[in-house]
Design a protein around this motif. Structure first.
Motif, PDB file in Angstrom:
ATOM      1  N   SER A 152       0.815  -1.212   0.000  1.00  0.00           N
ATOM      2  CA  SER A 152       0.000   0.000   0.000  1.00  0.00           C
ATOM      3  C   SER A 152       0.849   1.263   0.000  1.00  0.00           C
ATOM      4  O   SER A 152       1.733   1.436   0.841  1.00  0.00           O
ATOM      5  CB  SER A 152      -0.911   0.013   1.223  1.00  0.00           C
ATOM      6  OG  SER A 152      -1.598   1.240   1.257  1.00  0.00           O
ATOM      7  N   LYS A 153       0.554   2.136  -0.939  1.00  0.00           N
ATOM      8  CA  LYS A 153       1.233   3.421  -0.986  1.00  0.00           C
ATOM      9  C   LYS A 153       0.350   4.530  -0.423  1.00  0.00           C
ATOM     10  O   LYS A 153       0.643   5.712  -0.586  1.00  0.00           O
ATOM     11  CB  LYS A 153       1.652   3.735  -2.426  1.00  0.00           C
ATOM     12  CG  LYS A 153       2.812   2.838  -2.847  1.00  0.00           C
ATOM     13  CD  LYS A 153       3.224   3.040  -4.266  1.00  0.00           C
ATOM     14  CE  LYS A 153       4.434   2.142  -4.529  1.00  0.00           C
ATOM     15  NZ  LYS A 153       4.697   1.950  -5.945  1.00  0.00           N
ATOM     16  N   ASP A 154      -0.739   4.123   0.207  1.00  0.00           N
ATOM     17  CA  ASP A 154      -1.574   5.111   0.881  1.00  0.00           C
ATOM     18  C   ASP A 154      -0.841   5.627   2.111  1.00  0.00           C
ATOM     19  O   ASP A 154       0.068   4.984   2.620  1.00  0.00           O
ATOM     20  CB  ASP A 154      -2.901   4.454   1.312  1.00  0.00           C
ATOM     21  CG  ASP A 154      -3.815   4.222   0.127  1.00  0.00           C
ATOM     22  OD1 ASP A 154      -3.543   4.812  -0.938  1.00  0.00           O
ATOM     23  OD2 ASP A 154      -4.770   3.440   0.269  1.00  0.00           O
ATOM     24  N   ASN A 155      -1.272   6.806   2.597  1.00  0.00           N
ATOM     25  CA  ASN A 155      -0.647   7.309   3.812  1.00  0.00           C
ATOM     26  C   ASN A 155      -1.163   6.528   5.018  1.00  0.00           C
ATOM     27  O   ASN A 155      -2.093   5.719   4.905  1.00  0.00           O
ATOM     28  CB  ASN A 155      -0.876   8.822   3.964  1.00  0.00           C
ATOM     29  CG  ASN A 155      -2.347   9.157   4.045  1.00  0.00           C
ATOM     30  OD1 ASN A 155      -3.168   8.291   4.367  1.00  0.00           O
ATOM     31  ND2 ASN A 155      -2.681  10.399   3.755  1.00  0.00           N
ATOM     32  N   GLY A 156      -0.518   6.755   6.145  1.00  0.00           N
ATOM     33  CA  GLY A 156      -0.830   5.975   7.341  1.00  0.00           C
ATOM     34  C   GLY A 156      -2.306   5.925   7.660  1.00  0.00           C
ATOM     35  O   GLY A 156      -2.871   4.861   7.920  1.00  0.00           O
ATOM     36  N   LYS A 157      -2.943   7.071   7.565  1.00  0.00           N
ATOM     37  CA  LYS A 157      -4.365   7.132   7.929  1.00  0.00           C
ATOM     38  C   LYS A 157      -5.205   6.302   6.962  1.00  0.00           C
ATOM     39  O   LYS A 157      -6.088   5.547   7.369  1.00  0.00           O
ATOM     40  CB  LYS A 157      -4.816   8.599   7.879  1.00  0.00           C
ATOM     41  CG  LYS A 157      -6.074   8.851   8.673  1.00  0.00           C
ATOM     42  CD  LYS A 157      -6.464  10.326   8.564  1.00  0.00           C
ATOM     43  CE  LYS A 157      -7.905  10.503   8.993  1.00  0.00           C
ATOM     44  NZ  LYS A 157      -8.465  11.748   8.463  1.00  0.00           N
ATOM     45  N   ILE A 166       2.214   1.605   7.367  1.00  0.00           N
ATOM     46  CA  ILE A 166       1.684   2.958   7.502  1.00  0.00           C
ATOM     47  C   ILE A 166       2.747   4.003   7.230  1.00  0.00           C
ATOM     48  O   ILE A 166       2.521   5.192   7.380  1.00  0.00           O
ATOM     49  CB  ILE A 166       1.091   3.157   8.913  1.00  0.00           C
ATOM     50  CG1 ILE A 166       2.107   2.713   9.953  1.00  0.00           C
ATOM     51  CG2 ILE A 166      -0.205   2.367   9.048  1.00  0.00           C
ATOM     52  CD1 ILE A 166       1.655   2.945  11.376  1.00  0.00           C
ATOM     53  N   GLY A 167       3.911   3.574   6.836  1.00  0.00           N
ATOM     54  CA  GLY A 167       4.974   4.517   6.488  1.00  0.00           C
ATOM     55  C   GLY A 167       5.508   5.293   7.676  1.00  0.00           C
ATOM     56  O   GLY A 167       5.876   6.458   7.546  1.00  0.00           O
ATOM     57  N   CYS A 168       5.564   4.653   8.856  1.00  0.00           N
ATOM     58  CA  CYS A 168       5.981   5.364  10.067  1.00  0.00           C
ATOM     59  C   CYS A 168       7.485   5.588  10.139  1.00  0.00           C
ATOM     60  O   CYS A 168       7.965   6.367  10.939  1.00  0.00           O
ATOM     61  CB  CYS A 168       5.506   4.606  11.307  1.00  0.00           C
ATOM     62  SG  CYS A 168       6.282   2.988  11.467  1.00  0.00           S
ATOM     63  N   LYS A 169       8.227   4.888   9.325  1.00  0.00           N
ATOM     64  CA  LYS A 169       9.687   5.032   9.235  1.00  0.00           C
ATOM     65  C   LYS A 169      10.447   4.496  10.428  1.00  0.00           C
ATOM     66  O   LYS A 169      11.630   4.771  10.600  1.00  0.00           O
ATOM     67  CB  LYS A 169      10.075   6.507   9.008  1.00  0.00           C
ATOM     68  CG  LYS A 169       9.540   7.061   7.713  1.00  0.00           C
ATOM     69  CD  LYS A 169      10.272   8.312   7.306  1.00  0.00           C
ATOM     70  CE  LYS A 169       9.741   8.785   5.951  1.00  0.00           C
ATOM     71  NZ  LYS A 169      10.432   9.937   5.462  1.00  0.00           N
ATOM     72  N   ASP A 203       7.247   6.482  -0.856  1.00  0.00           N
ATOM     73  CA  ASP A 203       5.803   6.592  -1.118  1.00  0.00           C
ATOM     74  C   ASP A 203       4.982   5.890  -0.036  1.00  0.00           C
ATOM     75  O   ASP A 203       4.105   5.066  -0.322  1.00  0.00           O
ATOM     76  CB  ASP A 203       5.448   5.965  -2.483  1.00  0.00           C
ATOM     77  CG  ASP A 203       6.021   6.756  -3.617  1.00  0.00           C
ATOM     78  OD1 ASP A 203       6.275   7.959  -3.420  1.00  0.00           O
ATOM     79  OD2 ASP A 203       6.237   6.184  -4.694  1.00  0.00           O
ATOM     80  N   ASN A 204       5.285   6.187   1.192  1.00  0.00           N
ATOM     81  CA  ASN A 204       4.539   5.635   2.329  1.00  0.00           C
ATOM     82  C   ASN A 204       4.647   4.121   2.449  1.00  0.00           C
ATOM     83  O   ASN A 204       3.786   3.474   3.018  1.00  0.00           O
ATOM     84  CB  ASN A 204       3.047   6.018   2.250  1.00  0.00           C
ATOM     85  CG  ASN A 204       2.850   7.520   2.370  1.00  0.00           C
ATOM     86  OD1 ASN A 204       3.444   8.161   3.232  1.00  0.00           O
ATOM     87  ND2 ASN A 204       2.044   8.075   1.478  1.00  0.00           N
TER      88      ASN A 204
END
Lengths: 294, 192
Positions: free
Chosen positions: A203-208, A219-222, A237-238
């Motif tokens: 998923s390249k959607d943002n965390g939310k 969620i791309g929290c890194k 890209d998240n």
């Protein structure tokens, strides 16, 4: 004279046959095309399944390309290291760089964790489901539809649909790449089979956005990026992406991931096992201790 | 003038496939694509021309003097098969690209009855050497023309909405029949 009726035909036709046969035999030597003896040997070493996984038309095409030097000795993904070694010895090249690959489905959105937009009653085929509104029933637009197009494409029985998500059996996978090209969501990738650490989300959607549709998505929290000692994980890209050139399969990122999206967790103290599924992604403080404990 | 007429007669009037119904097997088998049909046509022209020359020599210098002309079928098949083999070897050595282009069609020609048919017609009509070879060229060109035209038609039919029962080979056979009727229009144009 009577007897000549038999002798003449025998002599003439038989003689014609002998002469033509001899001429052909001579021509066969005269016009013998020098085929590289390596070609036959390489062809012998290849699996002979003609699956086309190498991108050449069958094993013959692959062997020709290897002998011609346009393809590496590791060109056959199905044979893997064993075949590459054999071909390497024929060609006089070391085949040490042959790393076995295996297909990997980058999604863990099983029935329990991923939501559905609607109930799908169509054909059991991902490509068909993709034609519908919203490109399939899964709420996550990147997620595995679990209808098994890849399973049908796999000629080696290496893919099973478990809980609505395709799972590749690494032992059976021969890395032919059929599933990769079949998956309409493009979430199957060839990854080094030996590397344990893999990001199980596309998923390249943002965390939310991810949280809204799936409880097991990246969620791309890194956190993985910050904790990797080898600079091998980056969030692009998240989505966490692992650089397998640098990755040492230490499993720190897997243990740190708050969503448990990264596979290859090290058997750590029970605390670490429980933590990755913690709901809050932003809190890194308690996890630094775990890092030390490893 | 007669020689030109002979070639034209071979191509149109006495077309081996569409008027004499010889060589139907490759005509139907290798006519799905214009490209392969062209390959087959060229290979047939090549082989028939050589076969006509070879069978003429065998017939007139071996079979006739020994008075065993009744063996012509066996002798011709022997010569043609050997010739095709030889041509295949020669091409493989001298022109690999042409060999690749012709591919499986070369060995297939061994069993192409049009080749034997032309040789037999040459014999029955008692053509001399030059006439035999020219008749071979004309007939083979006729075969090539027929198969290429047929492949072109089949390629187009492929995209058409044919009735289910006629899909595939039935349609090809119907097409071949209609082509044959069309070629009937040439009959009697040239008399040799």
């Amino acid at each position: 004279m009577e007897i000549m009726n038999i002798v003449y035909p025998i002599l003439s036709i038989g003689g014609l046959g002998v002469v033509l046969g001899g001429a052909l035999g001579y021509a066969g030597k005269l016009f013998a095309v020098e085929e590289d003896p390596k070609l036959g040997e390489v062809l012998e070493a290849l699996p002979g399944a003609n699956c086309g996984g190498c991108g050449f038309p069958g094993c013959g095409g692959c062997a020709a390309a290897i002998v011609a030097g346009t393809a590496p000795v590791t060109a056959c993904p199905v044979g893997g290291a064993a075949v590459a070694e054999k071909i390497g010895s024929i060609m006089g090249v070391e085949a040490s760089s042959a790393e076995p690959m295996a297909a990997f489905v980058k999604c863990k959105g099983t029935c329990e964790v991923a939501k559905e937009k609607y109930t799908y009653f169509g054909l059991d085929d991902c490509v068909m489901a993709m034609q519908l509104a919203g490109a399939g029933a899964k709420s996550c637009s990147y997620g595995c539809l679990g209808l098994g197009s890849c399973k049908k494409a796999c000629g080696f029985g290496a893919i099973e649909i478990i809980d609505g998500v395709a799972v590749v059996d690494k032992e059976k996978c021969v890395a032919c790449g059929k599933c990769v090209s079949t998956c309409p969501k493009h979430i199957i990738e060839m990854l080094p089979a030996k590397k344990k650490v893999k990001v199980e989300c596309s998923s390249k959607d943002n965390g939310k956005g991810v949280m809204a549709v799936c409880s097991a998505g990246c969620i791309g929290c890194k956190i993985c990026e910050k904790n990797c000692p080898f600079d091998a994980v980056h969030v692009v890209d998240n989505l966490a992406v692992i650089d397998y050139e640098k990755c040492k399969s230490c499993g720190i990122c897997a243990n740190k991931c708050p969503k448990g999206v990264i596979t290859g967790k090290k058997p750590a103290p029970p605390k670490a096992e429980a933590k990755p599924n913690a709901e809050n992604a932003k809190k890194e403080e308690p996890k630094k201790e775990e890092a030390k404990s490893e | 003038m007669d020689l030109i007429l002979l070639v034209l007669a071979g191509i149109f009037v006495n077309n081996y496939v569409l008027s004499q119904f010889l060589g139907i097997c490759p005509f139907l088998g290798v006519s799905k694509k214009v490209e392969t049909a062209t390959g087959m046509g060229v290979a047939v022209i090549f082989v028939i021309t050589l076969a006509c020359a070879a069978t003429y020599l065998v017939y007139n210098f071996i079979l006739v003097p020994l008075d065993i002309t009744y063996l012509y079928n066996i002798a011709f098949i022997l010569v043609i098969a050997a010739l095709v083999q030889f041509v295949e070897m020669f091409l493989k050595k001298s022109s690999p690209s042409l060999y690749q282009a012709l591919g499986v069609f070369l060995p297939l020609i061994t069993t192409n009855c049009a080749v034997l048919g032309v040789a037999v017609v040459n014999m029955q009509n008692e053509y001399n050497f030059i006439w035999s070879v020219l008749n071979g060229i004309g007939s083979a060109a006729g075969f090539a023309l027929a198969i290429i035209l047929f492949a072109g038609i089949r390629e187009r039919i492929e995209f058409n909405d044919t009735p289910k029962a006629f899909d595939g080979f039935p349609m090809a056979l119907v097409t071949a029949g209609i082509m044959s009727i069309a070629f009937l229009g040439f009959s009697g144009l040239i008399k040799l």
